[in-house]
Design a protein around this motif. Structure first.
Motif, PDB file in Angstrom:
ATOM      1  N   MET A   1      27.256  26.030  33.223  1.00 42.96           N
ATOM      2  CA  MET A   1      27.087  27.053  32.253  1.00 42.96           C
ATOM      3  C   MET A   1      26.878  28.352  33.005  1.00 42.96           C
ATOM      4  SD  MET A   1      23.739  27.172  29.787  1.00 42.96           S
ATOM      5  CE  MET A   1      22.444  27.375  31.194  1.00 42.96           C
ATOM      6  N   ALA A   2      27.607  29.443  32.647  1.00 45.35           N
ATOM      7  CA  ALA A   2      27.474  30.686  33.161  1.00 45.35           C
ATOM      8  C   ALA A   2      26.002  31.555  32.669  1.00 45.35           C
ATOM      9  CB  ALA A   2      28.659  31.602  32.676  1.00 45.35           C
ATOM     10  N   HIS A   3      25.548  32.208  33.616  1.00 43.39           N
ATOM     11  CA  HIS A   3      24.185  32.742  33.110  1.00 43.39           C
ATOM     12  C   HIS A   3      24.250  34.211  32.787  1.00 43.39           C
ATOM     13  CE1 HIS A   3      21.713  29.404  34.791  1.00 43.39           C
ATOM     14  NE2 HIS A   3      22.481  29.376  36.017  1.00 43.39           N
ATOM     15  N   LEU A   4      23.444  34.925  32.253  1.00 43.58           N
ATOM     16  CA  LEU A   4      23.625  36.013  31.569  1.00 43.58           C
ATOM     17  C   LEU A   4      23.597  36.939  33.051  1.00 43.58           C
ATOM     18  CD1 LEU A   4      20.940  36.343  28.737  1.00 43.58           C
ATOM     19  CD2 LEU A   4      23.219  35.995  28.499  1.00 43.58           C
ATOM     20  N   SER A   5      24.366  38.001  32.823  1.00 34.74           N
ATOM     21  CA  SER A   5      24.483  38.876  33.902  1.00 34.74           C
ATOM     22  C   SER A   5      23.213  39.585  34.203  1.00 34.74           C
ATOM     23  CB  SER A   5      25.627  39.953  33.541  1.00 34.74           C
ATOM     24  OG  SER A   5      25.236  41.025  32.566  1.00 34.74           O
ATOM     25  N   GLU A   6      22.819  40.148  35.511  1.00 36.70           N
ATOM     26  CA  GLU A   6      21.706  41.042  35.756  1.00 36.70           C
ATOM     27  C   GLU A   6      21.413  42.069  34.795  1.00 36.70           C
ATOM     28  OE1 GLU A   6      22.064  41.827  40.043  1.00 36.70           O
ATOM     29  OE2 GLU A   6      21.922  39.564  40.734  1.00 36.70           O
ATOM     30  N   GLU A   7      22.542  42.972  34.622  1.00 35.44           N
ATOM     31  CA  GLU A   7      22.507  44.075  33.917  1.00 35.44           C
ATOM     32  C   GLU A   7      22.062  43.666  32.367  1.00 35.44           C
ATOM     33  OE1 GLU A   7      26.158  45.848  32.598  1.00 35.44           O
ATOM     34  OE2 GLU A   7      25.532  47.918  32.883  1.00 35.44           O
ATOM     35  N   THR A   8      22.430  42.430  31.783  1.00 36.32           N
ATOM     36  CA  THR A   8      22.092  42.028  30.517  1.00 36.32           C
ATOM     37  C   THR A   8      20.423  42.184  30.839  1.00 36.32           C
ATOM     38  OG1 THR A   8      24.112  41.072  29.998  1.00 36.32           O
ATOM     39  CG2 THR A   8      22.342  40.365  28.763  1.00 36.32           C
ATOM     40  N   LEU A   9      20.117  41.132  31.575  1.00 39.26           N
ATOM     41  CA  LEU A   9      18.799  40.697  31.667  1.00 39.26           C
ATOM     42  C   LEU A   9      17.943  42.107  31.862  1.00 39.26           C
ATOM     43  CD1 LEU A   9      18.908  37.486  33.856  1.00 39.26           C
ATOM     44  CD2 LEU A   9      18.342  37.816  31.611  1.00 39.26           C
ATOM     45  N   ALA A  10      18.255  43.256  32.728  1.00 38.67           N
ATOM     46  CA  ALA A  10      17.704  44.317  32.757  1.00 38.67           C
ATOM     47  C   ALA A  10      17.564  45.114  31.410  1.00 38.67           C
ATOM     48  CB  ALA A  10      18.222  45.131  33.825  1.00 38.67           C
ATOM     49  N   LEU A  11      18.637  45.237  30.963  1.00 44.25           N
ATOM     50  CA  LEU A  11      18.400  45.855  29.460  1.00 44.25           C
ATOM     51  C   LEU A  11      17.499  45.269  28.379  1.00 44.25           C
ATOM     52  CD1 LEU A  11      22.118  46.630  28.906  1.00 44.25           C
ATOM     53  CD2 LEU A  11      20.413  48.458  29.401  1.00 44.25           C
ATOM     54  N   LEU A  12      17.455  43.755  28.383  1.00 44.94           N
ATOM     55  CA  LEU A  12      16.372  43.087  27.916  1.00 44.94           C
ATOM     56  C   LEU A  12      15.274  43.255  28.139  1.00 44.94           C
ATOM     57  CD1 LEU A  12      18.388  39.561  27.327  1.00 44.94           C
ATOM     58  CD2 LEU A  12      18.331  41.674  25.671  1.00 44.94           C
ATOM     59  N   ALA A  13      14.716  43.381  29.437  1.00 47.38           N
ATOM     60  CA  ALA A  13      13.496  43.779  29.854  1.00 47.38           C
ATOM     61  C   ALA A  13      12.920  45.078  29.822  1.00 47.38           C
ATOM     62  CB  ALA A  13      13.427  43.425  31.393  1.00 47.38           C
ATOM     63  N   LEU A  14      14.040  46.227  29.408  1.00 46.14           N
ATOM     64  CA  LEU A  14      13.597  47.373  29.190  1.00 46.14           C
ATOM     65  C   LEU A  14      13.449  47.584  27.847  1.00 46.14           C
ATOM     66  CD1 LEU A  14      16.081  49.398  31.440  1.00 46.14           C
ATOM     67  CD2 LEU A  14      13.688  49.495  31.656  1.00 46.14           C
ATOM     68  N   GLY A  15      13.516  46.632  27.021  1.00 43.26           N
ATOM     69  CA  GLY A  15      13.329  46.508  25.434  1.00 43.26           C
ATOM     70  C   GLY A  15      14.605  46.405  24.465  1.00 43.26           C
ATOM     71  N   GLU A  16      15.791  46.232  24.908  1.00 41.18           N
ATOM     72  CA  GLU A  16      16.858  45.999  24.104  1.00 41.18           C
ATOM     73  C   GLU A  16      16.489  44.818  23.166  1.00 41.18           C
ATOM     74  OE1 GLU A  16      19.442  47.485  23.363  1.00 41.18           O
ATOM     75  OE2 GLU A  16      19.743  49.073  24.487  1.00 41.18           O
ATOM     76  N   SER A  17      16.864  44.702  22.230  1.00 36.68           N
ATOM     77  CA  SER A  17      17.016  43.499  21.313  1.00 36.68           C
ATOM     78  C   SER A  17      18.228  42.639  21.877  1.00 36.68           C
ATOM     79  CB  SER A  17      17.087  43.706  19.787  1.00 36.68           C
ATOM     80  OG  SER A  17      16.073  44.614  19.396  1.00 36.68           O
ATOM     81  N   PRO A  18      17.841  41.315  21.893  1.00 36.87           N
ATOM     82  CA  PRO A  18      18.989  40.436  22.373  1.00 36.87           C
ATOM     83  C   PRO A  18      19.985  40.099  21.234  1.00 36.87           C
ATOM     84  CG  PRO A  18      17.005  38.920  21.766  1.00 36.87           C
ATOM     85  CD  PRO A  18      16.689  40.418  21.951  1.00 36.87           C
ATOM     86  N   GLU A  19      21.143  40.115  21.596  1.00 36.03           N
ATOM     87  CA  GLU A  19      22.117  39.542  20.597  1.00 36.03           C
ATOM     88  C   GLU A  19      22.013  37.943  20.253  1.00 36.03           C
ATOM     89  OE1 GLU A  19      24.163  41.807  19.250  1.00 36.03           O
ATOM     90  OE2 GLU A  19      23.944  43.240  20.631  1.00 36.03           O
ATOM     91  N   PRO A  20      22.645  37.674  19.153  1.00 31.33           N
ATOM     92  CA  PRO A  20      22.271  36.277  18.825  1.00 31.33           C
ATOM     93  C   PRO A  20      22.693  35.207  20.037  1.00 31.33           C
ATOM     94  CG  PRO A  20      23.290  37.671  16.910  1.00 31.33           C
ATOM     95  CD  PRO A  20      23.280  38.375  18.016  1.00 31.33           C
ATOM     96  N   GLU A  21      23.963  35.431  20.563  1.00 33.05           N
ATOM     97  CA  GLU A  21      24.431  34.679  21.739  1.00 33.05           C
ATOM     98  C   GLU A  21      23.541  34.728  22.765  1.00 33.05           C
ATOM     99  OE1 GLU A  21      26.094  37.062  20.344  1.00 33.05           O
ATOM    100  OE2 GLU A  21      27.749  36.250  19.019  1.00 33.05           O
ATOM    101  N   GLU A  22      22.900  35.861  23.050  1.00 29.16           N
ATOM    102  CA  GLU A  22      21.855  36.031  24.039  1.00 29.16           C
ATOM    103  C   GLU A  22      20.515  35.044  23.804  1.00 29.16           C
ATOM    104  OE1 GLU A  22      23.555  40.381  25.656  1.00 29.16           O
ATOM    105  OE2 GLU A  22      21.556  40.232  24.459  1.00 29.16           O
ATOM    106  N   ARG A  23      20.048  35.466  22.734  1.00 36.31           N
ATOM    107  CA  ARG A  23      18.867  34.406  22.516  1.00 36.31           C
ATOM    108  C   ARG A  23      19.118  33.281  22.389  1.00 36.31           C
ATOM    109  NH1 ARG A  23      16.797  36.628  16.589  1.00 36.31           N
ATOM    110  NH2 ARG A  23      16.707  38.493  17.911  1.00 36.31           N
TER     111      ARG A  23
END
Length: 298
Positions: A1-23
């Motif tokens: 299983m491929a993990h979420l990228s570091e950039e994606t996790l950083a944006l989520l930590a900064l306050g971005e709402s996760p996309e359905p697939e990310e959630r």
């Protein structure tokens, strides 16, 4: 299983709402959920309002003003212009609280709520649902990595530039606090006496010693020597001129050591600085094997 990228996790930590697939991925991947939690902790620490730094005593600026010979119109303490009854200067223009308007007070969790369980701002909740901004998912059915090009365009600021701006803000804040603390640092000690330490028979190392007086009135002996091969350990002594009476100050670990002198120790009666090679034999007396020696002079 491929993990979420570091950039994606950083944006989520900064306050971005996760996309359905990310959630969905975060719900089933303990590794990514733990990474997001750790990044969220860093973001909250970076956004936390720093503790107020007490302004130094006005006498500090008075001493600086006198030492530098500044103009009379600069005699007023520049750090005394803060709000009455507070320990820090007025807030920057436009700031009304720990978080500026339009920014998220805490990173959102995988379910779109804040880290404390509260709902996020409506604009953030709808950010991932605006027409034409849906993120493209490669292999979403197998937990693939989300393409965030559209999301970065939506933010209006390139990711590297935003990260650099945040880092610069933290650095500037740190320098400001450091500068305020430097004004309140302890003055440099006063040198009362110095000695050049010359090698004795069998050794080539040289060194130096000085007696300093600190602002609180305590005296200290600072000893420095070149590296020297010893059979046991190095011990520092103060000797009378006839070398028949002496005071041990302690063991010298390494090539530099600082010893606080007793208040009742008269350095003029024991002006000779001696560093000896002492065997580990339990005998507290001087071994007679001196590495370097010199006489303190004012």
């Amino acid at each position: 299983m491929a993990h979420l990228s570091e950039e994606t996790l950083a944006l989520l930590a900064l306050g971005e709402s996760p996309e359905p697939e990310e959630r969905a991925h975060l719900d089933g991947c303990g590794h990514c959920a733990a990474e997001l939690a750790a990044l969220g902790h860093v973001v909250r620490a970076g956004r936390a309002e720093p503790a107020p730094v007490p302004a130094p005593d006005p006498r500090v600026w008075a001493a600086v003003h006198a030492e530098l010979g500044l103009a009379p119109e600069l005699a007023a303490d520049p750090l005394a212009a803060g709000d009455p009854g507070t320990d820090r200067a007025p807030s920057a223009p436009g700031a009304s609280g720990p978080a500026a308007a339009g920014t998220s007070a805490a990173p959102s969790g995988p379910d779109g709520t804040g880290r404390d369980g509260t709902e996020q701002d409506g604009a953030e909740q709808d950010a991932g649902q605006r027409p034409g901004t849906a993120a493209r998912v490669d292999g979403a059915g197998s937990g693939g990595v989300v393409d965030l090009a559209a999301r970065r365009a939506r933010r209006g600021v390139p990711w590297p530039l935003a990260a650099a701006a945040a880092a610069a803000a933290l650095v500037v804040g740190g320098v400001s606090v450091w500068g305020a603390q430097r004004l309140d640092r302890e003055p440099d000690p006063t040198v009362l006496a110095t000695a050049e330490l010359e090698p004795l028979a069998g050794y080539t190392a040289r060194g130096s010693a000085e007696v300093d007086e600190r602002a609180d009135g305590t005296r200290q002996l600072v000893v420095r020597t070149d590296p020297a091969d010893v059979d046991g350990f190095k011990e520092v002594w103060l000797l009378a001129p006839d070398a028949q009476r002496m005071v041990s100050l302690g063991v010298m670990a390494g090539d530099e050591a600082v010893f606080v002198l007793p208040e009742n120790l008269d350095v003029e009666r024991f002006p000779v600085v001696d560093v000896s090679d002492e065997p580990v034999d339990g005998d507290p007396t001087h071994s007679g094997d001196s590495i370097v020696r010199g006489v303190l002079a004012t």
